[in-house]
Design a protein around this motif. Structure first.
Motif, PDB file in Angstrom:
ATOM      1  N   GLY A  47     -73.581 -58.039  62.563  1.00  0.00           N
ATOM      2  CA  GLY A  47     -72.966 -58.821  61.493  1.00  0.00           C
ATOM      3  C   GLY A  47     -71.657 -59.402  61.983  1.00  0.00           C
ATOM      4  N   CYS A  48     -71.500 -60.706  61.874  1.00  0.00           N
ATOM      5  CA  CYS A  48     -70.350 -61.393  62.466  1.00  0.00           C
ATOM      6  C   CYS A  48     -69.435 -62.022  61.419  1.00  0.00           C
ATOM      7  N   VAL A 102     -69.599 -56.158  74.085  1.00  0.00           N
ATOM      8  CA  VAL A 102     -70.432 -56.915  75.020  1.00  0.00           C
ATOM      9  C   VAL A 102     -71.452 -57.817  74.345  1.00  0.00           C
ATOM     10  N   CYS A 103     -71.757 -57.560  73.074  1.00  0.00           N
ATOM     11  CA  CYS A 103     -72.736 -58.400  72.391  1.00  0.00           C
ATOM     12  C   CYS A 103     -72.553 -58.296  70.878  1.00  0.00           C
ATOM     13  N   GLY A 163     -75.760 -69.374  64.355  1.00  0.00           N
ATOM     14  CA  GLY A 163     -74.584 -70.237  64.503  1.00  0.00           C
ATOM     15  C   GLY A 163     -73.301 -69.445  64.295  1.00  0.00           C
ATOM     16  N   LYS A 164     -73.298 -68.590  63.287  1.00  0.00           N
ATOM     17  CA  LYS A 164     -72.146 -67.731  63.025  1.00  0.00           C
ATOM     18  C   LYS A 164     -71.926 -66.772  64.192  1.00  0.00           C
ATOM     19  N   ALA A 165     -73.018 -66.208  64.716  1.00  0.00           N
ATOM     20  CA  ALA A 165     -72.918 -65.285  65.845  1.00  0.00           C
ATOM     21  C   ALA A 165     -72.377 -65.990  67.086  1.00  0.00           C
ATOM     22  N   ASN A 166     -72.837 -67.203  67.344  1.00  0.00           N
ATOM     23  CA  ASN A 166     -72.347 -67.956  68.501  1.00  0.00           C
ATOM     24  C   ASN A 166     -70.864 -68.281  68.370  1.00  0.00           C
ATOM     25  N   ALA A 167     -70.435 -68.687  67.176  1.00  0.00           N
ATOM     26  CA  ALA A 167     -69.016 -68.985  66.950  1.00  0.00           C
ATOM     27  C   ALA A 167     -68.168 -67.723  67.104  1.00  0.00           C
ATOM     28  N   ALA A 207     -68.921 -65.050  68.904  1.00  0.00           N
ATOM     29  CA  ALA A 207     -68.904 -64.692  70.326  1.00  0.00           C
ATOM     30  C   ALA A 207     -67.919 -65.566  71.101  1.00  0.00           C
ATOM     31  N   ALA A 208     -67.896 -66.846  70.798  1.00  0.00           N
ATOM     32  CA  ALA A 208     -66.960 -67.749  71.477  1.00  0.00           C
ATOM     33  C   ALA A 208     -65.511 -67.388  71.150  1.00  0.00           C
TER      34      ALA A 208
END
Length: 84
Positions: free
Chosen positions: A23-24, A46-47, A54-58, A60-61
């Motif tokens: 959950g991000c 690490v992950c 899209g929320k997870a990618n943002a 992570a960035a």
């Protein structure tokens, strides 16, 4: 004190526990900013995973997280994570 169960995970050879975030949203960001980042000698995030990729990618960035998964089962399917 950080809570944990009676099963003690094994640390990665670099000495840190490899953390996977499920959950991000805002709480996860707070956990990194007010927790894991202050304990970087013990934890390495690490992950992460979120149904909204899209929320997870943002996320992570923003936090420099290497791997993103759309589902927690995929994230836990390998050996990349010691702690969730």
């Amino acid at each position: 004190m950080i809570g944990y169960n009676s099963v003690s995970p094994t640390r990665h050879p670099n000495g840190c526990f490899r953390v996977g975030i499920v959950g991000c949203g805002g709480v996860a960001g707070s956990q990194i900013e007010r927790g894991f980042s202050l304990l970087s000698d013990l934890f390495d995030v690490v992950c992460c995973c979120d149904a909204d990729v899209g929320k997870a990618n943002a996320f992570a960035a923003r936090y420099g997280i290497a791997s993103v998964f759309p589902d927690f089962r995929q994230m836990l399917g390998g050996d990349a994570v010691d702690v969730v």
